[in-house]
Design an enzyme around this catalytic site. Structure first.
Site, PDB file in Angstrom:
ATOM      1  N   LYS A 187      31.313 -76.226  46.123  1.00  0.00           N
ATOM      2  CA  LYS A 187      31.609 -74.991  46.879  1.00  0.00           C
ATOM      3  C   LYS A 187      32.353 -74.091  45.908  1.00  0.00           C
ATOM      4  CE  LYS A 187      34.056 -72.681  49.172  1.00  0.00           C
ATOM      5  NZ  LYS A 187      34.385 -71.308  48.719  1.00  0.00           N
ATOM      6  N   GLU A 263      44.058 -80.097  41.284  1.00  0.00           N
ATOM      7  CA  GLU A 263      44.703 -79.255  40.266  1.00  0.00           C
ATOM      8  C   GLU A 263      45.174 -78.012  41.002  1.00  0.00           C
ATOM      9  OE1 GLU A 263      45.151 -80.366  37.356  1.00  0.00           O
ATOM     10  OE2 GLU A 263      43.660 -81.945  37.189  1.00  0.00           O
ATOM     11  N   CYS A 297      45.999 -70.748  35.640  1.00  0.00           N
ATOM     12  CA  CYS A 297      46.969 -71.640  36.294  1.00  0.00           C
ATOM     13  C   CYS A 297      48.082 -72.044  35.326  1.00  0.00           C
ATOM     14  CB  CYS A 297      46.263 -72.874  36.822  1.00  0.00           C
ATOM     15  SG  CYS A 297      45.324 -73.730  35.549  1.00  0.00           S
TER      16      CYS A 297
HETATM   17  P1  NAD Z   1      42.248 -70.928  46.711  1.00  0.00           P
HETATM   18  O1  NAD Z   1      43.013 -72.161  47.037  1.00  0.00           O
HETATM   19  O2  NAD Z   1      42.473 -69.726  47.547  1.00  0.00           O
HETATM   20  O3  NAD Z   1      40.676 -71.206  46.804  1.00  0.00           O
HETATM   21  C1  NAD Z   1      40.075 -72.213  46.020  1.00  0.00           C
HETATM   22  C2  NAD Z   1      38.824 -72.684  46.732  1.00  0.00           C
HETATM   23  O4  NAD Z   1      39.185 -73.340  47.945  1.00  0.00           O
HETATM   24  C3  NAD Z   1      37.858 -71.573  47.105  1.00  0.00           C
HETATM   25  O5  NAD Z   1      36.547 -72.026  46.843  1.00  0.00           O
HETATM   26  C4  NAD Z   1      38.096 -71.414  48.593  1.00  0.00           C
HETATM   27  O6  NAD Z   1      36.999 -70.904  49.308  1.00  0.00           O
HETATM   28  C5  NAD Z   1      38.383 -72.845  49.000  1.00  0.00           C
HETATM   29  N1  NAD Z   1      39.150 -73.012  50.243  1.00  0.00           N
HETATM   30  C6  NAD Z   1      40.116 -72.195  50.733  1.00  0.00           C
HETATM   31  N2  NAD Z   1      40.614 -72.712  51.891  1.00  0.00           N
HETATM   32  C7  NAD Z   1      39.956 -73.877  52.113  1.00  0.00           C
HETATM   33  C8  NAD Z   1      40.017 -74.862  53.149  1.00  0.00           C
HETATM   34  N3  NAD Z   1      40.879 -74.770  54.161  1.00  0.00           N
HETATM   35  N4  NAD Z   1      39.188 -75.937  53.064  1.00  0.00           N
HETATM   36  C9  NAD Z   1      38.320 -76.057  52.027  1.00  0.00           C
HETATM   37  N5  NAD Z   1      38.215 -75.147  51.029  1.00  0.00           N
HETATM   38  C10 NAD Z   1      39.020 -74.070  51.074  1.00  0.00           C
HETATM   39  O7  NAD Z   1      42.532 -70.643  45.168  1.00  0.00           O
HETATM   40  P2  NAD Z   1      42.017 -69.400  44.312  1.00  0.00           P
HETATM   41  O8  NAD Z   1      42.735 -68.188  44.817  1.00  0.00           O
HETATM   42  O9  NAD Z   1      40.545 -69.413  44.252  1.00  0.00           O
HETATM   43  O10 NAD Z   1      42.566 -69.772  42.846  1.00  0.00           O
HETATM   44  C11 NAD Z   1      43.846 -69.468  42.395  1.00  0.00           C
HETATM   45  C12 NAD Z   1      44.752 -70.664  42.540  1.00  0.00           C
HETATM   46  O11 NAD Z   1      44.196 -71.771  41.843  1.00  0.00           O
HETATM   47  C13 NAD Z   1      46.132 -70.474  41.924  1.00  0.00           C
HETATM   48  O12 NAD Z   1      47.098 -71.041  42.762  1.00  0.00           O
HETATM   49  C14 NAD Z   1      46.058 -71.247  40.605  1.00  0.00           C
HETATM   50  O13 NAD Z   1      47.288 -71.690  40.098  1.00  0.00           O
HETATM   51  C15 NAD Z   1      45.178 -72.389  41.013  1.00  0.00           C
HETATM   52  N6  NAD Z   1      44.538 -72.985  39.838  1.00  0.00           N
HETATM   53  C16 NAD Z   1      44.987 -74.191  39.378  1.00  0.00           C
HETATM   54  C17 NAD Z   1      44.413 -74.775  38.245  1.00  0.00           C
HETATM   55  C18 NAD Z   1      44.907 -76.092  37.698  1.00  0.00           C
HETATM   56  O14 NAD Z   1      44.230 -76.647  36.846  1.00  0.00           O
HETATM   57  N7  NAD Z   1      46.029 -76.609  38.160  1.00  0.00           N
HETATM   58  C19 NAD Z   1      43.375 -74.107  37.593  1.00  0.00           C
HETATM   59  C20 NAD Z   1      42.938 -72.884  38.081  1.00  0.00           C
HETATM   60  C21 NAD Z   1      43.526 -72.331  39.217  1.00  0.00           C
END
Ligand code: NAD
Length: 495
Positions: A187, A263, A297
């Site tokens: 997804k 992550e 991140c």
């Molecule tokens: P997000 O959590 O808003 O969304 C990530 C994914 O989760 C999307 O595909 C979204 O549609 C899905 N999603 C959202 N709610 C959900 C639910 N209830 N059930 C299932 N899926 C759901 O994150 P984002 O805004 O896309 O990315 C930014 C965030 O990601 C920041 O917090 C960043 O720090 C983190 N990040 C972490 C790493 C790492 O390696 N630690 C790497 C990249 C980004």
């Protein structure tokens, strides 16, 4: 034609879901907009619960088909063809990633796309050298017994991805999952769906059997993300994104006690000692704060600088950040793109306002840049530097995920360690010092999964990658990825 985009003469192109080797429409299409111009990139077909169920069932069937019967060597060879397939269509992947994210092509062409392809080669290698353990044991009859472990795939893996490095972070999970013999339902983020779908075409071209790699588009709650993570036939979930989303997914995974690899977010510190090489520290901090418009991140949002060099450091970082150029992502002169969306821009700007309200000294930026013409509707914000906020401020404590940092002076090594550790997150830290003994001592005390000394984002993909505290569960990279994507099965033979 089995292509990611369907197009009619009268309608905009529509990006399809990829299920069982075929591109299929789902429910209501949603818009994917280019963050540089605000223009429509394409419509995207949202997967309803039925499409997600079809994808999971296809993935289950594929486990028992030719994929399940392939030797490790054959799977490894197929994954290399996938890597080659991405590189053959490099320009197409690059354009898709730049249109979805708005990031400069100069960045995506040396990180996102080549690393997206490299992930398949790396795990194709890794899987060939995986070992397990054996134990010989004594038995009362003197004949003994032999224990050995075999690795088996977990089954169907749900892969939920963010938008900041779409192809790179998705393949970082899909490649090891497939190398270990699993099948996946991906997804991608609703903001950046295109490269995951294009990869479906590459999978078909590379001879990956239908059902091994599936893509379902949509949002989180009450959409494809939730349908996938709640699906009882998904055997494990790997997720990169915000900590609050991780909490929701962990609740979904608790039904059926499914394992998770997470992550999550960060509020990463840089610790700059007075004995650093200032040129290197400025160059590295410029990247760690502003690369990808601060949407990494591992990026730095808290900078702690030893007092004797504090004023010089702030002035130098301001000077360097003033040179960032925004605009056409395909122009080589562009060094910073927009934020991913207007919604994210509203969030980042709300922190810019909070910083002013809480009494920050705005060293640079703090608002919206003056850009007109084709980019006036882009989600650009100014690169921003603050000083003077208390450590309790929301701007210093919460992840903003924008091109900004707060810089604070410190007076002793112990104080620097305490400041860096004072966060619910624990993803990454950058330490800047020319004193090697100090570097080792400080690195061991900072509660994060990844520490860099005199660098940032320097990645050996065999090393453990992941976060402590609220920044994640588990580690990815090299053999650590294989730990999640396989289960060890012990066989005990009485001799
Ligand atoms: P997000 O959590 O808003 O969304 C990530 C994914 O989760 C999307 O595909 C979204 O549609 C899905 N999603 C959202 N709610 C959900 C639910 N209830 N059930 C299932 N899926 C759901 O994150 P984002 O805004 O896309 O990315 C930014 C965030 O990601 C920041 O917090 C960043 O720090 C983190 N990040 C972490 C790493 C790492 O390696 N630690 C790497 C990249 C980004």
């Amino acid at each position: 034609m089995n292509k990611a985009f369907t197009r009619t003469e009268t309608s905009s192109p529509c990006l399809a879901n990829f299920v069982d080797g075929k591109f299929v429409a789902g429910g209501t299409p949603f818009e994917n907009r280019n963050p540089v111009t605000g223009e429509l990139v394409s419509m995207v077909s949202e997967a309803d619960a039925g499409v997600v169920d079809d994808a999971v069932k296809a993935a289950q069937r594929a486990l028992k088909g030719p994929w399940g019967r392939m030797s490790v060597q054959e799977r490894s060879a197929v994954l290399r063809k996938v890597a080659d397939g991405i590189m053959k269509r490099f320009d197409e992947f690059l354009r898709a990633e730049v249109l979805d994210t708005g990031k400069p092509a100069s960045l995506a062409s040396h990180i996102d796309i080549p690393r997206g392809a490299a992930n398949f080669n790396i795990f194709a290698d890794q899987v060939l050298t995986l070992s397990t353990e054996t134990f010989q044991m004594a038995t009362p009859d003197g004949a003994g017994a032999l224990n050995y472990a075999i690795r088996v795939p977990r089954g169907v893996i749900g892969v939920v991805c963010p938008w900041n490095l779409p192809l790179l972070l998705m393949t970082w999970k899909v490649a090891p999952a497939l190398a270990c013999g699993n099948t996946v339902v991906v997804k991608p983020s609703e903001e950046t769906p295109t490269t995951a779908a294009l990869l479906g075409e590459v999978m078909n071209e590379a001879g990956v059997p239908p059902g091994v790699y599936n893509v379902v588009h949509g949002f989180g709650p009450n959409s494809a993300g939730e349908f996938l993570t709640r699906h009882p036939d998904v055997n494990g979930i790997t997720f990169t994104g915000e900590t609050v989303t991780g909490t929701a997914i962990m609740k979904a995974a608790s039904e059926g006690v499914r394992p998770v690899s997470f992550e999550l977010g960060g509020k990463n510190a840089a610790v700059v000692f007075a004995d650093c090489d200032l040129d290197k520290a400025i160059e590295g901090t410029m990247r760690s704060v502003f690369a990808n418009c601060g949407q990494v991140c591992l990026g730095t949002e808290r900078v702690y600088v030893e007092r004797p060099i504090f004023d010089r450091f702030v002035a130098r970082l301001k000077e360097a950040a003033s040179g960032l150029r925004m605009g056409d992502p395909f122009d080589k002169a562009t060094t910073m793109g927009p934020l991913i969306s207007q919604e994210h821009r509203r969030k980042v700007l709300s922190y810019y306002e909070k910083a002013k309200a809480e009494g920050a000294t705005v060293v640079l930026g703090g608002g919206v840049p003056d850009i007109d013409g084709a980019y006036a509707n882009g989600s650009f914000v100014q690169p921003t530097i603050w000083t003077g906020l208390p450590e309790t401020s929301a701007v210093v404590r919460e992840e903003i995920f924008g091109p900004c940092c707060h810089i604070q002076p410190f007076d002793s090594e112990d104080e620097a360690v305490a400041l860096a550790n004072d966060s619910p997150y624990g993803l990454a830290t950058a330490i800047w010092t020319e004193n090697l003994t100090r570097a080792h001592r400080v690195a061991a005390q900072i509660d994060v999964g990844i520490t860099w000394v005199n660098s940032w984002f320097l990645r050996d993909l065999r090393t453990p990658f992941g976060g402590s505290k609220q920044s994640g569960i588990g580690r990815e990279g090299g053999v650590h990825s294989m730990e999640f994507y396989t289960e060890l099965r012990n066989v005990c033979i009485k001799l």
